[in-house]
Design a protein around this motif. Structure first.
Motif, PDB file in Angstrom:
ATOM      1  N   MET A 164      49.043  34.520  57.997  1.00 51.13           N
ATOM      2  CA  MET A 164      47.963  35.381  57.536  1.00 51.13           C
ATOM      3  C   MET A 164      46.795  34.502  57.113  1.00 51.13           C
ATOM      4  O   MET A 164      46.979  33.479  56.497  1.00 51.13           O
ATOM      5  N   THR A 165      45.598  34.932  57.418  1.00 50.59           N
ATOM      6  CA  THR A 165      44.433  34.142  57.092  1.00 50.59           C
ATOM      7  C   THR A 165      44.108  34.222  55.608  1.00 50.59           C
ATOM      8  O   THR A 165      44.502  35.147  54.922  1.00 50.59           O
ATOM      9  N   GLN A 166      43.363  33.236  55.131  1.00 53.76           N
ATOM     10  CA  GLN A 166      43.026  33.130  53.718  1.00 53.76           C
ATOM     11  C   GLN A 166      42.269  34.350  53.199  1.00 53.76           C
ATOM     12  O   GLN A 166      42.479  34.789  52.096  1.00 53.76           O
ATOM     13  N   ASN A 167      41.365  34.901  53.987  1.00 49.41           N
ATOM     14  CA  ASN A 167      40.531  36.013  53.539  1.00 49.41           C
ATOM     15  C   ASN A 167      41.130  37.375  53.841  1.00 49.41           C
ATOM     16  O   ASN A 167      40.494  38.391  53.651  1.00 49.41           O
ATOM     17  N   ALA A 168      42.360  37.408  54.322  1.00 49.17           N
ATOM     18  CA  ALA A 168      42.984  38.667  54.686  1.00 49.17           C
ATOM     19  C   ALA A 168      43.345  39.488  53.456  1.00 49.17           C
ATOM     20  O   ALA A 168      43.448  38.985  52.352  1.00 49.17           O
ATOM     21  N   MET A 169      43.530  40.759  53.690  1.00 49.46           N
ATOM     22  CA  MET A 169      43.941  41.686  52.654  1.00 49.46           C
ATOM     23  C   MET A 169      45.386  41.395  52.247  1.00 49.46           C
ATOM     24  O   MET A 169      46.233  41.118  53.087  1.00 49.46           O
ATOM     25  N   THR A 170      45.661  41.479  50.962  1.00 50.73           N
ATOM     26  CA  THR A 170      47.024  41.304  50.467  1.00 50.73           C
ATOM     27  C   THR A 170      47.764  42.642  50.520  1.00 50.73           C
ATOM     28  O   THR A 170      47.128  43.707  50.582  1.00 50.73           O
ATOM     29  N   PRO A 171      49.094  42.617  50.471  1.00 53.23           N
ATOM     30  CA  PRO A 171      49.845  43.876  50.407  1.00 53.23           C
ATOM     31  C   PRO A 171      49.421  44.736  49.209  1.00 53.23           C
ATOM     32  O   PRO A 171      49.289  45.958  49.335  1.00 53.23           O
ATOM     33  N   ALA A 172      49.176  44.107  48.072  1.00 47.16           N
ATOM     34  CA  ALA A 172      48.751  44.847  46.877  1.00 47.16           C
ATOM     35  C   ALA A 172      47.399  45.518  47.107  1.00 47.16           C
ATOM     36  O   ALA A 172      47.172  46.657  46.676  1.00 47.16           O
ATOM     37  N   GLN A 173      46.485  44.832  47.786  1.00 49.19           N
ATOM     38  CA  GLN A 173      45.185  45.419  48.080  1.00 49.19           C
ATOM     39  C   GLN A 173      45.326  46.601  49.040  1.00 49.19           C
ATOM     40  O   GLN A 173      44.607  47.590  48.913  1.00 49.19           O
ATOM     41  N   CYS A 174      46.236  46.502  49.976  1.00 48.23           N
ATOM     42  CA  CYS A 174      46.465  47.602  50.912  1.00 48.23           C
ATOM     43  C   CYS A 174      46.960  48.835  50.156  1.00 48.23           C
ATOM     44  O   CYS A 174      46.453  49.941  50.354  1.00 48.23           O
ATOM     45  N   ARG A 175      47.930  48.637  49.283  1.00 50.31           N
ATOM     46  CA  ARG A 175      48.443  49.757  48.471  1.00 50.31           C
ATOM     47  C   ARG A 175      47.338  50.341  47.592  1.00 50.31           C
ATOM     48  O   ARG A 175      47.194  51.565  47.473  1.00 50.31           O
ATOM     49  N   ALA A 176      46.540  49.468  46.978  1.00 52.51           N
ATOM     50  CA  ALA A 176      45.454  49.916  46.103  1.00 52.51           C
ATOM     51  C   ALA A 176      44.383  50.675  46.890  1.00 52.51           C
ATOM     52  O   ALA A 176      43.853  51.682  46.416  1.00 52.51           O
ATOM     53  N   ALA A 177      44.060  50.192  48.079  1.00 47.96           N
ATOM     54  CA  ALA A 177      43.061  50.863  48.910  1.00 47.96           C
ATOM     55  C   ALA A 177      43.538  52.260  49.292  1.00 47.96           C
ATOM     56  O   ALA A 177      42.763  53.221  49.232  1.00 47.96           O
ATOM     57  N   ARG A 178      44.799  52.375  49.659  1.00 43.00           N
ATOM     58  CA  ARG A 178      45.328  53.709  49.973  1.00 43.00           C
ATOM     59  C   ARG A 178      45.268  54.612  48.752  1.00 43.00           C
ATOM     60  O   ARG A 178      44.908  55.794  48.842  1.00 43.00           O
ATOM     61  N   ALA A 179      45.600  54.048  47.589  1.00 42.74           N
ATOM     62  CA  ALA A 179      45.599  54.836  46.355  1.00 42.74           C
ATOM     63  C   ALA A 179      44.191  55.320  45.999  1.00 42.74           C
ATOM     64  O   ALA A 179      44.001  56.485  45.641  1.00 42.74           O
ATOM     65  N   ILE A 180      43.209  54.424  46.110  1.00 48.13           N
ATOM     66  CA  ILE A 180      41.837  54.794  45.742  1.00 48.13           C
ATOM     67  C   ILE A 180      41.281  55.870  46.682  1.00 48.13           C
ATOM     68  O   ILE A 180      40.476  56.708  46.275  1.00 48.13           O
ATOM     69  N   LEU A 181      41.749  55.859  47.930  1.00 48.86           N
ATOM     70  CA  LEU A 181      41.330  56.869  48.905  1.00 48.86           C
ATOM     71  C   LEU A 181      42.236  58.102  48.899  1.00 48.86           C
ATOM     72  O   LEU A 181      41.952  59.086  49.568  1.00 48.86           O
ATOM     73  N   ARG A 190      38.481  38.812  46.852  1.00 44.68           N
ATOM     74  CA  ARG A 190      39.559  37.885  46.518  1.00 44.68           C
ATOM     75  C   ARG A 190      38.932  36.560  46.106  1.00 44.68           C
ATOM     76  O   ARG A 190      38.161  35.980  46.855  1.00 44.68           O
ATOM     77  N   ASP A 191      39.260  36.113  44.889  1.00 45.99           N
ATOM     78  CA  ASP A 191      38.796  34.801  44.458  1.00 45.99           C
ATOM     79  C   ASP A 191      39.983  34.041  43.870  1.00 45.99           C
ATOM     80  O   ASP A 191      41.131  34.479  44.007  1.00 45.99           O
ATOM     81  N   ASP A 192      39.730  32.934  43.240  1.00 42.08           N
ATOM     82  CA  ASP A 192      40.820  32.099  42.736  1.00 42.08           C
ATOM     83  C   ASP A 192      41.667  32.788  41.676  1.00 42.08           C
ATOM     84  O   ASP A 192      42.853  32.505  41.551  1.00 42.08           O
ATOM     85  N   ASP A 193      41.069  33.699  40.915  1.00 40.08           N
ATOM     86  CA  ASP A 193      41.768  34.299  39.792  1.00 40.08           C
ATOM     87  C   ASP A 193      42.253  35.722  40.012  1.00 40.08           C
ATOM     88  O   ASP A 193      43.083  36.212  39.241  1.00 40.08           O
ATOM     89  N   SER A 194      41.729  36.412  41.019  1.00 46.89           N
ATOM     90  CA  SER A 194      42.092  37.817  41.156  1.00 46.89           C
ATOM     91  C   SER A 194      41.862  38.341  42.562  1.00 46.89           C
ATOM     92  O   SER A 194      41.187  37.714  43.374  1.00 46.89           O
ATOM     93  N   VAL A 195      42.445  39.495  42.812  1.00 44.78           N
ATOM     94  CA  VAL A 195      42.169  40.275  44.006  1.00 44.78           C
ATOM     95  C   VAL A 195      41.802  41.675  43.527  1.00 44.78           C
ATOM     96  O   VAL A 195      42.342  42.158  42.533  1.00 44.78           O
ATOM     97  N   SER A 196      40.853  42.288  44.202  1.00 48.04           N
ATOM     98  CA  SER A 196      40.467  43.632  43.789  1.00 48.04           C
ATOM     99  C   SER A 196      40.056  44.460  44.992  1.00 48.04           C
ATOM    100  O   SER A 196      39.844  43.951  46.089  1.00 48.04           O
ATOM    101  N   VAL A 197      39.957  45.769  44.738  1.00 48.19           N
ATOM    102  CA  VAL A 197      39.572  46.739  45.746  1.00 48.19           C
ATOM    103  C   VAL A 197      38.463  47.584  45.143  1.00 48.19           C
ATOM    104  O   VAL A 197      38.568  48.020  44.000  1.00 48.19           O
ATOM    105  N   ARG A 198      37.406  47.816  45.912  1.00 48.84           N
ATOM    106  CA  ARG A 198      36.284  48.626  45.436  1.00 48.84           C
ATOM    107  C   ARG A 198      35.985  49.723  46.445  1.00 48.84           C
ATOM    108  O   ARG A 198      36.122  49.520  47.644  1.00 48.84           O
ATOM    109  N   LEU A 199      35.526  50.861  45.934  1.00 48.32           N
ATOM    110  CA  LEU A 199      35.129  51.972  46.787  1.00 48.32           C
ATOM    111  C   LEU A 199      33.624  52.151  46.676  1.00 48.32           C
ATOM    112  O   LEU A 199      33.091  52.290  45.568  1.00 48.32           O
ATOM    113  N   ALA A 200      32.944  52.133  47.799  1.00 46.17           N
ATOM    114  CA  ALA A 200      31.488  52.301  47.824  1.00 46.17           C
ATOM    115  C   ALA A 200      31.108  53.704  47.383  1.00 46.17           C
ATOM    116  O   ALA A 200      31.840  54.668  47.632  1.00 46.17           O
TER     117      ALA A 200
END
Length: 106
Positions: A1-18, A70-80
């Motif tokens: 998986m590439t460095q900038n790819a979505m994490t499993p947690a981000q995928c779950r969070a994105a589904r949840a936010i939507l 995604r940065d060194d300290d965290s991963v997050s999901v945002r909705l426009a």
């Protein structure tokens, strides 16, 4: 998986936010529910899922207005506030070519 790819947690969070089920994400992306289940169930995304598959999921979420940070300290999901599918000025025409495993601009 590439460095900038979505994490499993981000995928779950994105589904949840939507408020999307795995089945809805599968239908919108053309990726099987089983593949999404395997990816989301992994700790670090090491399920052997192709980068192109992750890219298709990311693009599906992007069209719905989700961005991943995604940065060194965290991963997050945002909705426009105005997702591309609701704002014609931001819409791009994309064709999901699941048969060849990629996303291309139409």
């Amino acid at each position: 998986m590439t460095q900038n790819a979505m994490t499993p947690a981000q995928c779950r969070a994105a589904r949840a936010i939507l408020k999307w089920s795995m089945a809805r994400l599968a239908k919108k992306s053309g990726i099987s529910s089983r593949t999404i289940y395997l990816f989301e169930g992994s700790v670090d995304g090491s399920t052997g899922i192709r980068d192109t598959t992750i890219s298709i999921l990311i693009e599906t979420f992007r069209i719905a207005g989700v961005t991943f940070v995604r940065d060194d300290d965290s991963v997050s999901v945002r909705l426009a506030a105005n997702p591309a599918h609701e704002d014609p000025a931001r819409q791009a025409s994309f064709v999901f070519t699941a048969a060849i495993g990629g996303v291309s601009a139409a």
